[in-house]
Every structure is written in C-alpha cells, then in structure tokens.
Design a protein around this motif. Structure first.
Motif, PDB file in Angstrom:
ATOM      1  N   ARG A   1      -2.423 -13.704   0.639  1.00 23.23           N
ATOM      2  CA  ARG A   1      -1.651 -13.264   1.805  1.00 23.23           C
ATOM      3  C   ARG A   1      -1.355 -11.769   1.724  1.00 23.23           C
ATOM      4  NH1 ARG A   1       3.928 -13.407   2.408  1.00 23.23           N
ATOM      5  NH2 ARG A   1       4.041 -14.717   0.568  1.00 23.23           N
TER       6      ARG A   1
ATOM      7  N   LEU B   1      -2.623  -8.912   4.360  1.00 25.45           N
ATOM      8  CA  LEU B   1      -1.689  -7.995   5.033  1.00 25.45           C
ATOM      9  C   LEU B   1      -2.047  -6.544   4.750  1.00 25.45           C
ATOM     10  CD1 LEU B   1       1.733  -9.799   4.492  1.00 25.45           C
ATOM     11  CD2 LEU B   1       0.506  -9.486   6.646  1.00 25.45           C
TER      12      LEU B   1
ATOM     13  N   GLU C   1      -5.073  -5.621   6.808  1.00 25.33           N
ATOM     14  CA  GLU C   1      -4.713  -5.457   8.212  1.00 25.33           C
ATOM     15  C   GLU C   1      -4.002  -4.123   8.443  1.00 25.33           C
ATOM     16  OE1 GLU C   1      -1.894  -7.639  11.536  1.00 25.33           O
ATOM     17  OE2 GLU C   1      -2.620  -8.789   9.819  1.00 25.33           O
ATOM     18  N   LYS C   2      -3.087  -3.769   7.550  1.00 25.38           N
ATOM     19  CA  LYS C   2      -2.389  -2.482   7.673  1.00 25.38           C
ATOM     20  C   LYS C   2      -3.351  -1.321   7.535  1.00 25.38           C
ATOM     21  CE  LYS C   2       2.178  -3.896   6.098  1.00 25.38           C
ATOM     22  NZ  LYS C   2       3.218  -3.736   5.073  1.00 25.38           N
TER      23      LYS C   2
END
Length: 107
Positions: free
Chosen positions: A31, A35, A38-39
C-alpha cells in the motif's frame, strides 16, 4: 534463542481474541509503495504541465537528411578521422608488441 519468554495471562489471551491486527507487513508495504508511486506520478504530471516549450521546426528530420545540399562541410573533419584511425592502429600495434614481449609463446 531468548532466555525469557513473556508471560501471557490466560484472561488476556481470550479477552482480545476477537480483535484482528490492522497491520499486515506485506499489505502495508504494498500500500505504501502504491501511494508513493501515485504521488510520484502526480508530481511528474504537475511538473510536465508547467513545461510550455514547443519548438517550431522548419522541416522534418527526413527532409534534412534527404537534402544533400543542406550538408555543411566541416574543415578538418577528414584529418580528425584519419588521426583517430592512426591512433587506434598504433594502440593495437603497441598491445601486440607488449603481448609478444611479456607473454612469449613457448609452444
């Protein structure tokens, strides 16, 4: 391996048996990586959105390559390639002499 083990009272073991852990090492790491990816993509998108440079070219690269008159003669280029080839030949000759002098063939 360890000298002592922690003692768990019988009442505590059954008291919280219905509670499951929220932390799973594999899921948590996956996870976090998702994240972070994605950032990173969002930041890259913002950075690329700020880039507004769009060059106006007069012709395509194929047109330039196909046009022999557009080629410019560079003075000294032939001599440069000649000297470069000569240096490569000298280096090869030097290596051959070193091999002959320091690694004689006794067969």
């Amino acid at each position: 391996r360890f000298a002592r083990r922690p003692a768990v009272s019988p009442g505590t073991a059954t008291k919280y048996s219905h509670v499951s852990s929220r932390y799973s090492a594999d899921l948590d790491v996956a996870r976090r990586q998702a994240l972070a990816e994605e950032k990173r993509r969002e930041a890259e998108g913002r950075e690329l959105a700020e880039c507004t440079f769009a060059p106006q070219l007069r012709g395509s690269a194929a047109d330039i390559r196909g046009n022999a008159e557009a080629l410019v003669a560079i003075s000294g280029l032939d001599r440069f390639f000649e000297l470069r080839d000569l240096a490569k030949q000298q280096a090869a000759d030097r290596l051959a002499r070193e091999d002959k002098a320091f690694r004689p063939d006794f067969s």
